[in-house]
Design an enzyme around this catalytic site. Structure first.
Site, short mmCIF file in Angstrom:
data_model
loop_
_atom_site.label_atom_id
_atom_site.label_comp_id
_atom_site.label_asym_id
_atom_site.label_seq_id
_atom_site.Cartn_x
_atom_site.Cartn_y
_atom_site.Cartn_z
N GLU A 62 0.93 -1.24 -0.18
CA GLU A 62 -0.10 -0.06 -0.04
C GLU A 62 1.03 1.13 -0.11
O GLU A 62 0.58 2.30 -0.71
CB GLU A 62 -0.73 -0.03 1.23
N SER B 46 6.06 -18.77 4.41
CA SER B 46 6.31 -19.94 4.96
C SER B 46 5.69 -21.02 3.96
O SER B 46 4.91 -20.82 3.07
CB SER B 46 5.43 -20.44 6.31
N ASP C 119 -4.99 -8.65 4.06
CA ASP C 119 -4.99 -7.10 4.26
C ASP C 119 -5.51 -6.48 5.49
O ASP C 119 -6.73 -6.51 5.64
CB ASP C 119 -5.55 -6.22 3.07
N PRO D 146 -11.91 8.84 -4.93
CA PRO D 146 -10.47 9.22 -5.53
C PRO D 146 -9.61 7.98 -5.57
O PRO D 146 -8.56 8.13 -6.51
CB PRO D 146 -10.00 10.30 -4.94
#
Length: 856
Positions: free
Chosen positions: A202, A283, A361, A508
């Site tokens: 991000e 992993s 996330d 936006p």
């Protein structure tokens, strides 16, 4: 990241000044090193015990603890952890509480870390979690703390670790504080922090855009997951297109926001790596049904990839109730964290489980419009009061430092943590006022949860229903769980607290969490959490095996939204291919075969790039000698491979020539799986603007010119590093695993001390995005290992005593102990050790027995 390395260097410099006066002592007086070594045999009186406890250790010092009650079992584990690794535990609790400056003194790196962690409030969240935990969990944590404190009682500080002797030469060190159960809970925050996901990407998108200024070009550096070639964990027949991740407006165009995000990057880079960070953190795990195994029962394999350190992050242990029942339900062995009771990865008498990072996330950056003078932030056009608190950081030998922490509903403001003023340049907002733009961090681990309950729930789980119940408690970090049972069941379960994000179609930026979000628009706020019952899971799949190696969990658009930023899946697909081949050949899978799979070093980068490299123009015969290595290469990264060394140098040079001129230094390619996907796409577009090296004036390079220059430059680099004759090059000569002590192991420390605390570096096979995931950073100028499989375990559910395990260094945290590094050579060469579990097997392997009995 370069800033993280700079901060670490500053800490190392401080330590160097502390150890000068101790060098001679260490060189001539072995008693300084030996004094902290604990007793592993005989009888000790331990305060707080209700009955006798036996601690049996094998040749590698692995403790197997036997007790009559859960209270005594975990008290003894605390005692044993403190015996073996108290300085590590103390260092961790100072870091996780934002109190590192109290331990190491006045130092910019330590203070920077303290500021960030105090801002995030790890310890505060841990204290809030205490009241949420089940009574039995609190009892286990209290017993563990009592065991740690029983070991500390009456022992001078220099008997707890040689590190205290070193630090004490220049600092006034008080006796360590008693261990508190919340110290253990705070460690879970560090675990969650290092295993968070999407945060880096991000931030990377926004910072990349700040120099590239073109959304389409940014998108090229974050390619979509290849669902058609690298299969997800959970088989799905239906897929849909992923959510649109395109920026639709000009939110990220301002230099104001760029400055704020750069400050975020610098601030958060100050947090020490306790488990690891970056591309190599992941992993491998897989589980195979009994119909494909030698024993006829399931087999489970797991090898977590974390930063390498000395001692390694995990330590082995067995926890056994002499009579298993409701009052003492534990019969479990595996890998634990020093500082936390129980077992994190391992098996009990009925079930084995492994963990890999899911990659969901769980963090979002929110761009906030703030007015510091008014103490407000903007939300839907209305000023809202900021939450403000003051933190005081004590500095050993220096003056206290006071910081102000401000938070919005989304989380703490992190863009000004390391600055005195903490104010971005102001700009007009829709209400006509001038407000500052700052950045807050939303993170699931800042919400109190019950992950500690989950640790003990896994330890007693028997079947898929128990795993699902434990997973519902395992809120952070979000991990993949594979499991197998002695009665033949195999499965996968996704746990974790996953944010629900509303779809904003006219904003936006995308609302999927891939870019920083406008905090002044409540439509971007998190809407709660994905219900546990909706998290992906599968039991007994038709093909008879499951692979979870950080790839996509489900097909695109299937199930709850987790992320679009997965590992590219090269490792998972290679494991799948190896299992499919064994099944097709009729080769039963056993522990030896599973271990050999963990060591597989087939290079997916070579499959993509070597054909293109062999077709590129070669400048001269000198370069051709290197290129010729690639012609007969088996495309594996064996430690003795000359071709693997040359290819790695070519890959690093190719990334430099292609991307360094366009990206900020913090975003230079690390060379991991994402970058292979990027380059694979670019190879089909020979005139793509990325190929042009803008550092060459009046020249516009194409793909073949860059490939040719990479071949030539790599030949020159390895000639300097390894010699003129390419046939004598070896990958293991430059690809070295060199675990370092977190405080005393750096380059600024005098050599005698480094020699004491740092194990001998090991030449290793493997590499980034390879099953044998000994990752390295292509932007660092070195091929040295940055992250690796810090443990390897294989559990045979048909005969638990036939299981195998190894850890990277050893069970002890004392540099003077034979158990400090006595597994490192075996780990580096791919060996594992028998994993005794039954009482008879443990006794047969035992070399020492320590009896702990109640003190009067």
């Amino acid at each position: 990241m370069p800033r993280r390395r700079a901060l670490r260097t500053a800490l190392i410099a401080l330590v160097a000044t502390l150890v000068v006066s101790l060098v001679a002592v260490v060189a001539v007086a072995g008693t300084v090193v030996r004094r902290p070594l604990p007793e592993h045999a005989g009888t000790l009186d331990v305060a707080g015990l209700e009955g006798e406890v036996s601690v049996l250790r094998d040749a590698r010092g692995v403790p197997q603890i036997y007790a009559d009650s859960a209270h005594d079992l975990f008290l003894a584990q605390g005692f044993v952890h403190a015996q073996d690794r108290f300085f590590e535990m103390d260092y961790r609790r100072h870091v996780t509480a934002g109190r590192l400056s109290e331990l190491v003194g006045s130092d910019p790196a330590a203070l920077a870390a303290d500021k960030v962690i105090r801002t995030l409030g790890w310890r505060d969240v841990a204290e809030q979690e205490w009241e949420l935990l089940a009574p039995e969990t609190r009892a286990h944590l209290e017993a563990y703390a009592a065991g740690v404190n029983a070991y500390l009682s009456g022992r001078p500080v220099d008997a707890l670790g040689v590190e205290y002797t070193v630090l004490g030469t220049q600092l006034d060190l008080a006796e360590p504080e008693p261990w508190d159960p919340v110290d253990s809970l705070a460690w879970l925050k560090a675990m969650a922090w290092d295993l968070r996901s999407n945060y880096d990407r991000e931030l990377a998108r926004a910072l990349t855009f700040s120099t590239v200024r073109d959304v389409e070009r940014v998108d090229e550096l974050f390619p979509e997951y290849p669902y058609d070639t690298n299969l997800p964990i959970v088989p799905t027949a239906e897929t849909a297109e992923p959510a649109d991740a395109r920026v639709t407006g000009g939110l990220l165009l301002s230099t104001e926001l760029q400055a704020a995000l750069e400050r975020v990057e610098g601030a958060l880079a100050a947090v020490p790596d306790l488990l690891g960070e970056g591309e190599g953190i992941g992993s491998n795990s897989w589980v195979v049904s009994g119909r494909h195994t030698a024993s006829g029962a399931p087999l489970l394999a797991n090898d977590p990839h974390l930063s390498i350190s000395a001692p390694s992050v995990f330590t082995q242990v067995g926890l056994h109730c002499r009579e298993v029942g409701d009052d003492c339900p534990f019969q479990v062995a595996g890998f634990s964290f020093a500082g936390f009771p129980g077992v994190i990865i391992g098996h009990n008498a009925q079930l084995a489980w492994g963990i890999t990072n899911m990659g969901a996330d769980v963090t979002d950056f929110f761009l906030e419009r703030t007015d510091r003078d008014a103490g407000t932030w903007l939300r839907d056009g209305t000023p809202v009061p900021l939450d403000v608190r003051t933190e005081v950081i004590e500095v050993n030998g220096g003056e206290p430092v006071e910081i102000e922490v401000r938070s919005t509903a989304h989380g703490p403001i992190v863009s000004d943590v390391l600055t005195d003023v903490g104010r971005a340049s102001s700009s007009p907002t829709p209400d006509g006022l001038r407000r500052s733009t700052e950045v807050s961090l939303a993170w699931t681990a800042l919400q109190p949860g019950r992950t500690a309950d989950a640790v003990f729930a896994f330890a007693t789980a028997r079947d898929a229903a128990d795993v699902a119940a434990a997973a519902a408690l395992f809120e952070v970090p979000a991990q993949n769980i594979v499991f197998a049972t002695t009665d033949g069941q195999i499965g996968y379960q996704a746990p974790g607290r996953i944010p629900l994000r509303a779809r904003v179609s006219d904003g936006p930026v995308p609302s999927d969490g891939s870019w920083p979000r406008p905090g002044w628009d409540s439509r971007y706020d998190w809407q709660g959490w994905v219900p546990a019952e909706e998290m992906p899971a599968v039991v007994d799949p038709a093909e008879g095996f499951l692979v979870a190696a950080n790839q996509a969990v489900t097909g695109a658009g299937v199930g709850p939204f987790l992320t679009n930023d997965w590992d590219r899946g090269y490792r998972s697909q290679r494991i799948r291919e190896l299992l499919e081949q064994a099944i097709a050949d009729g080769t039963p899978v056993d522990a030896a075969l599973a271990t050999s799979m963990q060591l597989d070093d087939a290079n997916p980068f070579a499959e993509v790039l070597v054909p293109q490299l062999l077709g590129a123009p070669v400048a001269d015969d000198f370069t051709r000698q290197g290129v010729d290595l690639l012609r007969g290469w088996d495309r594996t990264n064996a430690a003795d491979s000359a071709a693997a060394a040359y290819f790695a140098a070519v890959w690093a040079t190719l990334l430099e020539l292609t991307f360094w001129d366009d990206l900020p230094e913090s975003q230079w390619p690390d060379g991991g799986s994402r970058w292979l996907g990027v380059v694979e796409d670019l190879l089909g577009d020979p005139d793509n603007p990325w190929w042009d090296d803008r550092r060459t004036v009046n020249v516009v390079e194409s793909r073949d010119e860059i490939l040719s220059r990479a071949l030539e430059s790599a030949r020159l680099r390895l000639t300097v590093d390894l010699g003129k004759n390419p046939e004598e090059w070896r990958w293991g000569a430059v690809h070295v695993a060199a675990p370092q002590h977190p405080v005393l192991g750096g380059a600024g420390v005098p050599q005698p001390v480094r020699r004491l605390v740092n194990p001998t570096p090991q030449a290793v096979s493997g590499g980034s995005a390879i099953v044998d995931a000994t990752s390295w950073d292509a932007a660092s100028g070195s091929f040295a290992v940055t992250a690796a499989p810090v443990i390897r375990m294989v559990v045979d559910l048909g005969d638990l005593d036939a299981s195998t395990w190894v850890t990277m260094t050893g069970t002890s945290g004392h540099p003077g102990s034979v158990h400090y590094t006595n597994q490192l050579d075996a780990w580096a060469s791919g060996e594992t050790f028998p994993w005794p579990f039954s009482r008879s097997a443990v006794e047969e392997a035992s070399g020492h027995e320590l009896t702990l009995r109640p003190a009067d």
